[in-house]
Scaffold this active site. Structure first.
Site, short mmCIF file in Angstrom:
data_model
loop_
_atom_site.label_atom_id
_atom_site.label_comp_id
_atom_site.label_asym_id
_atom_site.label_seq_id
_atom_site.Cartn_x
_atom_site.Cartn_y
_atom_site.Cartn_z
N GLU A 1 47.35 43.59 38.44
CA GLU A 1 47.34 42.18 38.84
C GLU A 1 46.55 41.41 37.79
O GLU A 1 45.33 41.55 37.68
CB GLU A 1 46.68 42.00 40.22
N CYS B 1 41.94 34.26 40.47
CA CYS B 1 43.20 34.60 39.82
C CYS B 1 44.35 33.77 40.38
O CYS B 1 45.40 33.63 39.74
CB CYS B 1 43.49 36.08 39.95
#
Length: 707
Positions: free
Chosen positions: A276, A315
């Site tokens: 990720e 993020c």
């Protein structure tokens, strides 16, 4: 409370108080804390003072991984899904009761109390979510039967299915600095539920928060040995020790992710890698939205929140704001006004609304990226200059003002679609029409999440069909959703978290999807008897257990998979159809119109499907009070063959699988029993097939023992 008292499987370790200059240790192998010699100094993002030191780790990492692989089958996997789910729930409660030490340390990362709550409360909530999912959806055993069973021969003696078992290795997680608690727990929960031990390598700069969380977990005494390990230090020796059967997950930059993809552990030894990476997430203001509307105000709120929560160090934060040309002046003015009202400083000081970046080096990195973006963009507010943070004992080195940029000539190769300033920074980009706006969404190269703000269902449908290909999650926001929306930047345990392209291509969270990531799927072939023994579920064609005692007269802990009842028969009459039609109000022509029914594919009047279900229930139900409390549901229903007037039906009821329910205060102990039901006609042909779920009590004496 947990369903029963747990025996502490690892020594109780006293949780350290929050003191300055603490030495952060690793927790490896069977309950060993290692590292007493101070190494790297870790500074407070607020004051700049040293708050902790990492330690020189001398532990044998290959041996630590080997011990975890060896211990897992007997200590972790042997618990079974239900027990692991129960322990996750107990652990979530324990952390909730001891979370203040985490908040105290999180303050040094520059986070406000609200920022830290996203990390700490979010991590605890994730444990609760997986505990609930595991208790409700997974079997009471070590093998997860994925099903369905498929016949592979004509005589019913050979069939196949799929099962899931825990991978035989260790799940190694390399985490980012921005979520030292949630980042660990969101990966630990599904791996633990699957039966796979974990080793975490947190980002060094906030590792003192992660270490404290691990100390709390160890102190709870709820985990088997080697179920969770912590490495504070360089990961290179760890990567070299990985082998086939291990899982490696990484959260962080795309550059580091590419290095991991090229590592021999992945390319040569087949280690499963899940990435990720940070991405250029966007908000698209729909072409239908006008200034002054509820949706316009929601867009402003969403952008400001994503830019300021955790100082934009998420993020999932919004980096690009795509706006129709006509609405650009109004949106730029509204965002600038709200961002200029943000008060930067020590979150402990009254009136401060945004804290610091995680450290001075992170601040320098954000400033460098903003300086590059300014070669193509205008600065509407903020910029690279050091702000004057509010507070008396504050070092300005880690603070950055909310910065809104404007790219008037957006294009796929412009820096705003290439560079990410990982802080409170976002760029406005105008578009002409929805088609261009959707193209601009894809210019990010693949993102974790995009928000579409619109009041038009037509716009939402058109956008979703295209945007889903380049985004892991779509957050569609209108006035109705805005009341309850968890927000653009909030991944949820039950939904996928991850994205394609530059976002890494991995998948995390997603409920049971994440649990499957830590399990091996295997096809199994054999006779129904063998498949039933392997899966722990009744498979049609396997032997059944029949006795004079009706299965509904047995308590949960007296029932065995395969316990079965073959009922007496019932012949369906025209009166049955008439009475059921009058009772239900269902006068469909196939049940009452002789001429139309004769001209249909069936050639005759047939019984209501739900009459067949009701008649079958009348055949197998034991009406007197007993351990069966209620019908809990109906699954996999199929009407296989029509039942006509004069046909004679009977049912076979067989215990297919069992799953205990979590114990709730004030309720008797009970479990869910799934029964396989086959309804056949006078020719022994199957006419209806389904699973019925019932709530069943444990024996009274078992209840007394538990209480």
């Amino acid at each position: 409370a947990p369903p029963k008292r747990y025996t502490r499987l690892i020594p109780f370790i006293q949780v350290r108080p929050n003191v300055a200059n603490r030495i952060i240790q690793s927790y490896l192998a069977a309950g060993q804390w290692s590292g007493s010699e101070p190494d790297q100094a870790l500074n407070s993002a607020i004051s700049g003072q040293v708050v902790a030191h990492t330690s020189v780790t001398t532990a044998d990492l290959p041996q630590a991984l080997a011990e975890a692989r060896q211990q897992a089958p007997t200590d972790l996997v042997a618990l079974g899904f239900a027990e692991r789910a129960a322990r996750l729930k107990a652990l979530a409660r324990y952390l909730g009761e001891h979370k203040e030490s985490l908040y105290e340390l999180a303050a040094h990362t520059g986070a406000s109390r609200a920022d830290a709550a996203v990390d700490i409360e979010g991590g605890i909530a994730t444990l609760f979510s997986y505990a609930s999912t595991g208790a409700a959806e997974l079997p009471d055993g070590q093998i997860w039967h994925e099903g369905p069973v498929m016949p592979l021969g004509r005589k019913g003696g050979f069939a196949g299915t799929h099962i899931l078992v825990p991978l035989p290795g260790v799940a190694v997680h390399i985490n980012a600095f921005n979520f030292p608690v949630w980042g660990m727990l969101e990966k630990f929960a599904p791996a633990f539920l699957a039966g796979m031990p974990c080793l975490f390598k947190p980002a060094t700069v906030t590792s003192y928060v992660t270490e404290q969380c691990v100390r709390l977990i160890v102190a709870s005494g709820l985990l088997p040995a080697c179920a969770l390990q912590l490495l504070v230090g360089p990961p290179a020796p760890l990567l070299a020790a990985l082998q086939s059967g291990d899982v490696l997950t990484f959260t962080g930059s795309a550059g580091t992710a590419n290095q991991l993809r090229a590592h021999p552990a992945v390319t040569e030894r087949g280690v499963n890698l899940n990435v990720e990476a940070d991405s250029l997430n966007a908000l698209l203001l729909g072409p239908d939205v006008r200034a002054g509307s509820a949706e316009f105000d929601l867009a402003v709120r969403e952008v400001v929140q994503e830019m300021t929560v955790k100082a934009g160090q998420k993020c999932t934060a919004i980096r690009r704001i795509l706006v129709p040309h006509a609405q650009l002046p109004a949106l730029a003015e509204a965002l600038t006004a709200q961002l200029q009202a943000v008060v930067v400083g020590d979150p402990a000081v009254e009136g401060v609304t945004m804290g610091a970046l995680v450290g001075a080096s992170q601040r320098d990195d954000v400033a460098q990226q903003v300086a590059r973006l300014l070669t193509e963009c205008e600065c509407l507010t903020g910029g690279v200059a050091l702000p004057e943070p509010r507070g008396t004992k504050v070092s300005p080195d880690a603070f950055f003002a909310p910065t809104l940029l404007l790219d008037r000539q957006p294009g796929p190769n412009r820096l705003a679609n290439q560079l990410e300033a990982f802080g409170p920074v976002a760029t406005l980009m105008p578009y002409q029409d929805l088609d261009e706006g959707l193209q601009m969404l894809a210019w990010g190269g693949g993102s974790l999440v995009a928000t579409l703000v619109t009041a038009s269902p037509a716009v939402a449908a058109q956008a979703a069909a295209r945007a889903a290909a380049s985004h892991g999650r779509l957050h569609v926001l209108d006035e109705q959703a805005g009341v309850e929306s968890t927000g653009h930047g909030s991944p949820l345990p039950v939904l996928k978290h991850g994205g394609p392209g530059r976002a890494g291509g991995g998948e995390e969270l997603g409920g049971l999807r994440a649990v499957r990531h830590y399990m091996q799927r295997s096809a199994v072939q054999g006779s129904p008897a063998m498949l039933a023994a392997i899966t722990g579920e009744y498979v049609r064609g396997a032997p059944v257990n029949e006795s004079d005692l009706h299965p509904f007269r047995k308590h949960y802990d007296e029932l065995a998979v395969g316990d079965s009842l073959l009922t007496h028969r019932r012949t369906v009459s025209e009166a049955d159809l008439v009475n059921f039609g009058c009772l239900s109000g269902d006068f469909f022509y196939m049940h009452f119109d002789e001429i139309a029914a004769r001209e249909s594919i069936f050639g005759k009047r047939i019984a209501h499907g739900y009459f067949v279900l009701s008649a079958a229930a009348g055949l197998f139900v034991s009406p007197a009070p007993g351990p069966v409390l209620a019908n809990y549901g109906l699954d996999t229903l199929r009407f296989v063959k029509p039942v006509g007037i004069g046909d004679t039906i009977r049912a076979r009821l067989t215990c297919k699988r069992k799953a205990p329910r979590p114990v709730r205060a004030g309720e008797p102990r009970q479990g869910v029993v799934v029964w396989d039901v086959q309804v056949t006609n006078q020719d022994d042909a199957l006419v209806a097939s389904y699973d019925i779920l019932t709530l069943v009590l444990f024996r009274d004496d078992a209840n007394k023992e538990e209480n």
